[in-house]
Design a protein around this motif. Structure first.
Motif, mmCIF file in Angstrom:
data_model
loop_
_atom_site.group_PDB
_atom_site.id
_atom_site.type_symbol
_atom_site.label_atom_id
_atom_site.label_comp_id
_atom_site.label_asym_id
_atom_site.label_seq_id
_atom_site.Cartn_x
_atom_site.Cartn_y
_atom_site.Cartn_z
ATOM 1 N N ASP A 254 -1.621 122.345 56.493
ATOM 2 C CA ASP A 254 -0.404 122.241 57.305
ATOM 3 C C ASP A 254 0.858 122.037 56.468
ATOM 4 O O ASP A 254 1.930 121.813 57.020
ATOM 5 C CB ASP A 254 -0.537 121.092 58.313
ATOM 6 N N ARG A 255 0.720 122.127 55.154
ATOM 7 C CA ARG A 255 1.889 121.996 54.271
ATOM 8 C C ARG A 255 1.942 123.174 53.312
ATOM 9 O O ARG A 255 0.941 123.542 52.695
ATOM 10 C CB ARG A 255 1.827 120.691 53.465
ATOM 11 N N GLY A 256 3.110 123.798 53.229
ATOM 12 C CA GLY A 256 3.285 124.934 52.334
ATOM 13 C C GLY A 256 4.757 125.241 52.175
ATOM 14 O O GLY A 256 5.608 124.627 52.831
ATOM 15 N N HIS A 257 5.075 126.197 51.299
ATOM 16 C CA HIS A 257 6.484 126.488 51.053
ATOM 17 C C HIS A 257 6.684 127.924 50.594
ATOM 18 O O HIS A 257 5.762 128.588 50.120
ATOM 19 C CB HIS A 257 7.059 125.529 50.008
ATOM 20 N N LEU A 258 7.911 128.388 50.779
ATOM 21 C CA LEU A 258 8.378 129.685 50.306
ATOM 22 C C LEU A 258 9.700 129.490 49.578
ATOM 23 O O LEU A 258 10.518 128.660 49.983
ATOM 24 C CB LEU A 258 8.605 130.651 51.466
ATOM 25 N N SER B 196 -1.443 126.253 67.719
ATOM 26 C CA SER B 196 -1.579 125.054 66.887
ATOM 27 C C SER B 196 -1.297 125.332 65.414
ATOM 28 O O SER B 196 -1.020 124.417 64.645
ATOM 29 C CB SER B 196 -2.989 124.469 67.039
ATOM 30 N N GLY B 197 -1.372 126.610 65.005
ATOM 31 C CA GLY B 197 -1.064 126.967 63.625
ATOM 32 C C GLY B 197 0.402 127.239 63.385
ATOM 33 O O GLY B 197 0.800 127.605 62.262
ATOM 34 N N ALA B 198 1.244 127.056 64.394
ATOM 35 C CA ALA B 198 2.686 127.266 64.229
ATOM 36 C C ALA B 198 3.294 126.095 63.477
ATOM 37 O O ALA B 198 2.824 124.957 63.578
ATOM 38 C CB ALA B 198 3.353 127.401 65.598
ATOM 39 N N SER C 269 4.536 120.101 58.435
ATOM 40 C CA SER C 269 3.404 119.915 59.350
ATOM 41 C C SER C 269 3.349 121.088 60.321
ATOM 42 O O SER C 269 4.316 121.848 60.464
ATOM 43 C CB SER C 269 3.523 118.596 60.120
ATOM 44 N N ASN C 270 2.192 121.248 60.979
ATOM 45 C CA ASN C 270 2.079 122.243 62.041
ATOM 46 C C ASN C 270 1.718 121.541 63.343
ATOM 47 O O ASN C 270 1.729 120.315 63.429
ATOM 48 C CB ASN C 270 1.076 123.342 61.655
ATOM 49 N N TRP C 271 1.335 122.336 64.352
ATOM 50 C CA TRP C 271 1.073 121.773 65.680
ATOM 51 C C TRP C 271 -0.405 121.457 65.910
ATOM 52 O O TRP C 271 -0.878 121.505 67.042
ATOM 53 C CB TRP C 271 1.619 122.695 66.764
ATOM 54 N N GLY C 272 -1.123 121.103 64.829
ATOM 55 C CA GLY C 272 -2.467 120.558 65.021
ATOM 56 C C GLY C 272 -3.608 121.264 64.337
ATOM 57 O O GLY C 272 -4.727 120.725 64.303
ATOM 58 N N ASP C 273 -3.383 122.465 63.790
ATOM 59 C CA ASP C 273 -4.488 123.169 63.147
ATOM 60 C C ASP C 273 -4.640 122.672 61.702
ATOM 61 O O ASP C 273 -3.726 122.847 60.893
ATOM 62 C CB ASP C 273 -4.224 124.680 63.146
ATOM 63 N N PRO C 274 -5.782 122.069 61.342
ATOM 64 C CA PRO C 274 -5.956 121.544 59.988
ATOM 65 C C PRO C 274 -6.301 122.621 58.964
ATOM 66 O O PRO C 274 -6.274 122.372 57.762
ATOM 67 C CB PRO C 274 -7.119 120.564 60.145
ATOM 68 N N THR C 275 -6.641 123.820 59.447
ATOM 69 C CA THR C 275 -7.136 124.868 58.554
ATOM 70 C C THR C 275 -6.016 125.673 57.917
ATOM 71 O O THR C 275 -6.002 125.898 56.694
ATOM 72 C CB THR C 275 -8.072 125.823 59.327
ATOM 73 N N TYR C 276 -5.079 126.134 58.718
ATOM 74 C CA TYR C 276 -4.019 126.998 58.174
ATOM 75 C C TYR C 276 -2.768 126.911 59.050
ATOM 76 O O TYR C 276 -2.793 126.434 60.183
ATOM 77 C CB TYR C 276 -4.493 128.449 58.087
#
Length: 279
Positions: free
Chosen positions: A171-175, A204-206, A260-267
């Protein structure tokens, strides 16, 4: 959403289905004249019908009052009050409908220049961006080819297409993006499909909370946090946010940090990111 808006949205999308299929090009260059003409035509028809309905209803009331006998006056006064309340409600619904049409036809983001647009000269700095999400095991001989992060700064038409996005693990990343011009940033826009577009009616991946940093050089010596934002998972597909307090800072590079995202721990998936401002 009221029944009136739902019915109108269904009719509106049917009339513009052909336009959407033929406009998978750079939306920041604007729609074609024919598309704009058709959209303006349907807006005009909608306004005309609503105004005509109110006018006809008002004339019917006036005609009825001219034939009223004195002993009927109390009843007429009561009916007149109900009519006024009904007309106020109709006017309120008309205002809401026009606001809805305006958001659909000409959202804020379409009226702002996008300095993070690849076809305009912006570029993605891959070495300063997160890795793609690979969901297949490393030992399999066949790999699933994920979209490049470049898709985030490429041209998109609305509505966004499910799956046409870039994903990173967790749920954490950057561009990090090199803008087409050095600019003073006034707004940024972040895009993802809506819940209605999702087969599971969940996104949830948003991205949820995110930060935008600006810098004039790639060494990051003058990196400045421009602002923190929150993407609304119940909001519009493309959401535009105002950057406040940095009216004099000129930046050439931007870092988009997803916190963070809306709940998806995978991507987490990113569909579109835009930077607006002035040179």
């Amino acid at each position: 959403m009221s029944d009136h808006e739902q019915n109108y949205e269904q009719n509106y999308e049917e009339h513009n289905e052909g336009d959407d299929l033929n406009s998978r090009t750079d939306t920041n260059k604007g729609s074609t004249c024919s598309t704009r003409g058709r959209r303006l035509f349907w807006i005009g028809i909608t306004v005309l019908l609503l105004v005509s309905g109110v006018a006809v209803f008002s004339m019917m009331g006036e005609t009825h009052l001219m034939n009223v006998k004195p002993q009927q006056q109390p009843m007429v006064d009561s009916e007149l009050m109900e009519t006024k309340l009904l007309m106020r409600e109709m006017a309120k619904q008309m205002t809401q409908m026009l606001d809805y049409v305006q958001r659909k036809v000409s959202p804020l983001v379409d009226n702002l220049p996008n300095f993070a647009l690849e076809s305009q000269g912006a570029s993605l700095i891959k070495d300063l961006s997160s890795n793609n999400y690979d969901w297949l095991p490393w030992w399999l001989p066949v790999k699933y080819v994920t979209n490049s992060p470049r898709i985030v700064i490429q041209a998109h038409s609305l509505p966004l297409v499910p799956g046409e996005c870039w994903s990173f693990a967790g749920d954490r990343g950057h561009l990090t993006i090199s803008l087409s011009h050095p600019v003073v940033i006034t707004h940024v826009s972040l895009g993802h499909i809506t819940k209605d577009q999702s087969p599971s009616h969940s996104i949830s991946g948003a991205p949820r909370s995110f930060s935008v940093y600006g810098m004039s050089t790639l060494d990051g010596g003058d990196m400045t946090l421009l602002q923190d934002f929150t993407y609304d998972d119940n909001g519009d597909s493309i959401q535009t946010f105002e950057v406040v307090g940095h009216q004099e800072k000129v930046v050439k590079y931007v870092k988009l940090q997803i916190e963070s995202n809306w709940g998806d721990p995978t991507y987490t998936c990113l569909y579109n990111f835009r930077v607006h401002g002035f040179i």
